[in-house]
Design a protein around this motif. Sequence first.
Motif, PDB file in Angstrom:
ATOM      1  N   LEU A 156       0.839  -1.243   0.172  1.00 23.77           N
ATOM      2  CA  LEU A 156      -0.067   0.043  -0.044  1.00 23.77           C
ATOM      3  C   LEU A 156       0.663   1.359  -0.030  1.00 23.77           C
ATOM      4  O   LEU A 156       1.830   1.556   0.804  1.00 23.77           O
ATOM      5  CB  LEU A 156      -0.867  -0.017   1.263  1.00 23.77           C
ATOM      6  N   LYS A 157       0.705   2.071  -0.881  1.00 23.52           N
ATOM      7  CA  LYS A 157       1.203   3.418  -0.857  1.00 23.52           C
ATOM      8  C   LYS A 157       0.550   4.206   0.019  1.00 23.52           C
ATOM      9  O   LYS A 157      -0.468   4.144   0.592  1.00 23.52           O
ATOM     10  CB  LYS A 157       1.170   4.051  -2.470  1.00 23.52           C
ATOM     11  N   GLU A 158       1.151   5.545   0.254  1.00 22.95           N
ATOM     12  CA  GLU A 158       0.711   6.417   1.228  1.00 22.95           C
ATOM     13  C   GLU A 158      -0.730   6.931   0.775  1.00 22.95           C
ATOM     14  O   GLU A 158      -1.586   7.083   1.771  1.00 22.95           O
ATOM     15  CB  GLU A 158       1.576   7.662   1.443  1.00 22.95           C
ATOM     16  N   ASP A 159      -1.177   6.972  -0.346  1.00 25.47           N
ATOM     17  CA  ASP A 159      -2.442   7.343  -0.815  1.00 25.47           C
ATOM     18  C   ASP A 159      -3.501   6.217  -0.644  1.00 25.47           C
ATOM     19  O   ASP A 159      -4.556   6.172  -1.083  1.00 25.47           O
ATOM     20  CB  ASP A 159      -2.486   7.946  -2.097  1.00 25.47           C
ATOM     21  N   GLY A 160      -3.093   4.775  -0.224  1.00 26.25           N
ATOM     22  CA  GLY A 160      -3.768   3.880  -0.399  1.00 26.25           C
ATOM     23  C   GLY A 160      -3.739   3.009  -1.478  1.00 26.25           C
ATOM     24  O   GLY A 160      -4.530   2.084  -1.627  1.00 26.25           O
ATOM     25  N   GLU A 161      -3.324   3.544  -2.581  1.00 27.62           N
ATOM     26  CA  GLU A 161      -3.272   2.767  -3.680  1.00 27.62           C
ATOM     27  C   GLU A 161      -2.237   1.643  -3.657  1.00 27.62           C
ATOM     28  O   GLU A 161      -1.421   1.524  -2.807  1.00 27.62           O
ATOM     29  CB  GLU A 161      -2.808   3.857  -4.802  1.00 27.62           C
ATOM     30  N   ARG A 162      -2.444   0.625  -4.820  1.00 29.61           N
ATOM     31  CA  ARG A 162      -1.805  -0.735  -4.279  1.00 29.61           C
ATOM     32  C   ARG A 162      -0.811  -1.037  -5.459  1.00 29.61           C
ATOM     33  O   ARG A 162      -0.999  -0.928  -6.454  1.00 29.61           O
ATOM     34  CB  ARG A 162      -2.759  -1.889  -4.313  1.00 29.61           C
ATOM     35  N   ASP A 163       0.139  -2.016  -5.100  1.00 31.58           N
ATOM     36  CA  ASP A 163       1.000  -2.726  -5.809  1.00 31.58           C
ATOM     37  C   ASP A 163       1.032  -4.163  -5.667  1.00 31.58           C
ATOM     38  O   ASP A 163       0.953  -4.712  -4.545  1.00 31.58           O
ATOM     39  CB  ASP A 163       2.334  -2.205  -5.422  1.00 31.58           C
TER      40      ASP A 163
END
Length: 325
Positions: free
Chosen positions: A95-102
């Motif tokens: 999870l990136k800081e903005d809540g988006e995903r890898d």
Amino acid sequence: MARLFSIGEVLIDFIPAQKGVALKEVVSFERAPGGAPANVAAAVAKAGGQASMITKLGEDAFGDFLIDTLNNVGVNTEYILRTKKANTALAFVSLKEDGERDFSFYRNPSADLLLSEDEISDNWFNEGDILHFCSVDLVESPMKQAHVKAIKVAKEKGALISFDPNVRLPLWESAEECQATIREFLPQAHLVKISDEELEFITGIKDEKEAIQSLFTGVVKAVIYTKGAEGAILYVNEESFSSTGYKVTVQDTTGAGDAFIGGFLYKLIEKNATISNLESLLKQEHEDILSYANASGALTTTGKGAISALPSKQEIYDFIEKQKR
């Protein structure tokens, strides 16, 4: 009441304990049940609708966990088969800081890809039911052919077909194969949900309006164009209906789109949607349907995981009322 059938992957998402770091740097993960079609079925079930999952799981502890999880939220699991030939699918998520995903997926193949067309029954679907599917399990496999048969049989019985491409490029041999497969299945759906991140990739068209119109192919009657926190636009024939999103504190965006379309499909079931009345119903009831779907998606991002974060119908209605004040 009509039923929702979701076909495709059910898996374990391993969610990182910390945000803002690359997947290779994550130290610990929390187990969360997921898989886009399963999330949609769970959203409908948690709202009080009848929802069933069609898939195959490994005869392993993860498969047991997923069966228990779906049963606990009210999803019918009688159409989930088990196998010793492959394990239940896993996905590790950063999870990136903005809540988006890898994502990093473990399936080579996973059990869900082994569901075959001869394991799809002609007797499952009835008129007014909804069959929902995504693209993750449309890679070349027995499961792709199971989708072909399920869609064919469901349409013959008068069921609505819903398609959310839900693009996950790391799972495909190439971007071109993913794009071609999605285009192959698009004309088979009556209802298509597509995100702003997917539109140009799937259609190959830069102009937004032109790209949207190109999706009206085959039996497609309506397109839902989602824009995350900015809401969604519903296209029906030559008309469009916009809705604004809701501002929330985001923890994890996993499953937000699934919660949106799950809420949307629940409303269609509640309002007795059919193939013949779909367009008129959407034009008349778009405000209520989109408001509910947007709230369902927004609330899901305030928790971690997908199924575990899905709100109940009452929580959605309470949230909508609060936003009006």
